[in-house]
Design an enzyme around this catalytic site. Structure first.
Site, mmCIF file in Angstrom:
data_model
loop_
_atom_site.group_PDB
_atom_site.id
_atom_site.type_symbol
_atom_site.label_atom_id
_atom_site.label_comp_id
_atom_site.label_asym_id
_atom_site.label_seq_id
_atom_site.Cartn_x
_atom_site.Cartn_y
_atom_site.Cartn_z
ATOM 1 N N HIS A 180 0.836 -1.198 0.000
ATOM 2 C CA HIS A 180 0.000 0.000 0.000
ATOM 3 C C HIS A 180 0.875 1.254 0.000
ATOM 4 O O HIS A 180 2.093 1.192 0.161
ATOM 5 C CB HIS A 180 -0.917 0.013 1.225
ATOM 6 C CG HIS A 180 -0.174 0.221 2.521
ATOM 7 N ND1 HIS A 180 0.582 -0.756 3.117
ATOM 8 C CD2 HIS A 180 -0.065 1.310 3.337
ATOM 9 C CE1 HIS A 180 1.114 -0.304 4.237
ATOM 10 N NE2 HIS A 180 0.743 0.955 4.388
ATOM 11 N N HIS A 182 0.164 5.812 0.992
ATOM 12 C CA HIS A 182 -0.833 6.779 1.461
ATOM 13 C C HIS A 182 -0.318 8.197 1.253
ATOM 14 O O HIS A 182 0.873 8.417 0.987
ATOM 15 C CB HIS A 182 -1.202 6.556 2.923
ATOM 16 C CG HIS A 182 -0.147 5.894 3.751
ATOM 17 N ND1 HIS A 182 1.019 6.507 4.107
ATOM 18 C CD2 HIS A 182 -0.088 4.644 4.264
ATOM 19 C CE1 HIS A 182 1.752 5.683 4.822
ATOM 20 N NE2 HIS A 182 1.123 4.538 4.928
ATOM 21 N N GLU A 186 4.459 8.374 7.158
ATOM 22 C CA GLU A 186 4.275 7.347 8.192
ATOM 23 C C GLU A 186 5.557 7.160 8.991
ATOM 24 O O GLU A 186 6.598 6.811 8.442
ATOM 25 C CB GLU A 186 3.873 6.030 7.535
ATOM 26 C CG GLU A 186 3.830 4.826 8.475
ATOM 27 C CD GLU A 186 3.543 3.539 7.728
ATOM 28 O OE1 GLU A 186 2.453 3.427 7.148
ATOM 29 O OE2 GLU A 186 4.433 2.644 7.699
ATOM 30 N N HIS A 225 4.862 0.404 0.082
ATOM 31 C CA HIS A 225 5.625 -0.438 0.990
ATOM 32 C C HIS A 225 4.747 -1.564 1.532
ATOM 33 O O HIS A 225 3.527 -1.560 1.367
ATOM 34 C CB HIS A 225 6.199 0.389 2.139
ATOM 35 C CG HIS A 225 5.168 1.168 2.899
ATOM 36 N ND1 HIS A 225 4.689 2.395 2.456
ATOM 37 C CD2 HIS A 225 4.522 0.929 4.062
ATOM 38 C CE1 HIS A 225 3.808 2.866 3.321
ATOM 39 N NE2 HIS A 225 3.671 1.982 4.310
#
Length: 472
Positions: A180, A182, A186, A225
């Site tokens: 995924h 985003h 993160e 990742h």
């Protein structure tokens, strides 16, 4: 669950970074580790930090299919677990067991209460208990086939926590957080167990590394990742640089394939349409797969672009950094001075001995997002001109302290209190009340606060970070 910072990986030498070097903290160098802890080393064989043995008994209804949705009475359960049928996984804690017992359908939600009309599969449920700047994780999103679970905190449950959001995630052995990416950045701290992380950046450079309890990783926005638990499973904390972030809004590999015509996929990959006949018909999110090979080199795929440069590596072996010990506990810091890729994430792991206290302080340039790893404590948040509120915290809770608002965190239990403070800042900084008062001319302090000459003579001009209590 004891938070163990294990030394399992050999340090590597970090090559010089082009351009002006980051300014090191020469006032207290012991707070930060060596930049040699950045990145993958060929000597890394994946270390392991086994979570404690978890003893529990499933209660009536927990073995039923999640779709049945029977009421689970956890009131008398010694160790209630986020498990329904084939979904979820065990939870080593720490967590608020009282809340778990009285909120069984949030700890182990039935399928119907997990779904939202606009989404096909299980999602987060109703809003857990909140108190402005304190949040107790309750609801879990359960992975398939016993692969794990996740629970999140964002502005839906803490409206004032606008700068950062968090997710606590557990993966069973061989469990994946599926491929995924985003929009948010993160930052992660491994709480227990061990995992293998993998990524490919926009330059086609590849990355793979094994991490254990106490290690940190960072993935910039848009970098795809994956995360897979190793033999003992893993639990990790994720922090995102957007208070509105939701785990439901990540870009999943399965969803990309499901929302692209097979004819287009066929053309894109240069294969026959039949190659996509068996792709999943729904997202996987958290699922079990083939265990990762013990030899990490077998998964070290490279392209013409090569590996992600060591200076920009996505991992930092924070577990190997010694803690800076002070009278009431210890503290250690990781920030862009030693972990450059995490350009605006700065964090400190703080241990407070019983009776001790994280000294009264505030952060001039950032809000503070705090996750309580273990123990119990309390904090008072002061907001000008005259608002002060005290909150009680336990392992698994989240605290949030706005920029320049003063606060302390006191250990109110009989075990060490351990927590991580996360800032959105290029360097971890704070202003300590004690240092400010001690470093101000005595006449000004005496005139303002009417403090005695004897007290003023004994003030410490250096930051204490953690002060000792009577029982330390």
């Amino acid at each position: 669950m004891k938070f163990q910072l294990l030394v399992t990986l050999l340090p590597v030498v970090l090559p010089l970074v082009h351009g002006a070097p980051a300014r090191r903290d020469t006032s207290n160098p012991d707070l930060r580790g060596s930049d040699s802890l950045v990145g993958y080393s060929p000597d890394n064989k994946g270390g392991s930090d086994s979570p404690p043995d978890i003893e529990y008994t499933l209660i009536p209804g927990q073995k039923e299919d999640q779709k049945i949705g029977s009421y689970l009475d956890f009131e008398k359960a010694d160790n209630p677990q986020p498990i329904r049928g084939s979904t979820g996984a065990d939870d080593p804690g720490p967590r608020n067991y009282y809340y778990d017992r009285i909120n069984s359908d949030k700890l182990a939600p039935p399928e119907l209460t997990m779904a939202r009309p606009s989404m096909r599969s299980g999602r987060w449920s109703s809003i857990p208990e909140q108190e402005n700047y304190r949040y107790s994780y309750l609801l879990k999103r359960l992975g398939i086939d016993g692969a794990g679970w996740a629970r999140q905190e964002n502005t839906v449950v803490m409206p004032d926590a606008t700068l950062m959001a968090g997710v606590d995630m557990r993966l069973a052995p061989a469990g994946y957080r599926e491929l995924h990416w985003h929009v948010a950045a993160e930052w992660s701290l491994v709480l227990n167990g061990s995992c293998r992380i993998q990524a490919v950046n926009e330059n086609g450079e590849t990355f793979v590394d094994d991490l254990t309890a106490g290690d940190v990783w960072f993935f910039p926005p848009g970098v795809p990742h994956s995360i897979q638990a190793l033999d003992d499973g893993v639990e990790f904390l994720l922090v995102f640089d957007d208070g509105d972030f939701s785990e439901d809004n990540t870009f999943l590999a399965t969803e990309v394939f499901l929302h692209t015509p097979k004819e287009v996929l066929s053309k894109n990959f240069g294969v026959d349409i039949s190659a996509f006949d068996k792709i999943p018909d729904d997202e996987l999110y958290i699922f079990k797969g083939t265990p990762a090979p013990a030899d990490i080199e077998k998964q070290n795929v490279t392209t013409a672009a090569g590996l992600v440069p060591l200076a920009q590596s996505y991992s930092y072996h924070f577990s190997e950094q010694p803690a800076h010990k002070v009278a009431g506990g210890s503290v250690k810091i990781v920030d862009p001075l030693t972990f450059p890729i995490a350009s605006n994430f700065s964090a400190a792991i703080v241990t407070v001995h019983p009776g001790g206290m994280r000294e009264i302080h505030w952060h001039p340039t950032s809000d503070e997002w705090t996750f309580f790893i273990s123990g119990q404590g309390r904090a008072t948040l002061f907001t000008a001109p005259d608002a002060a509120t005290t909150f009680d915290y336990a392992g698994g809770d989240v605290g949030y302290f706005p920029k320049s608002n003063s606060h302390y965190i006191e250990n109110t239990g009989d075990e060490d209190l351990v927590f991580v403070e996360v800032l959105q800042a290029p360097k971890f900084t704070d202003v300590a009340l004690g240092q400010w008062i001690a470093s101000t001319p005595k006449q000004i302090v005496a005139d303002t606060l009417n403090l005695s000459e004897d007290m003023l003579d004994n003030l410490k001009t250096e930051k204490q970070f953690v002060v000792a209590g009577t029982s330390s």
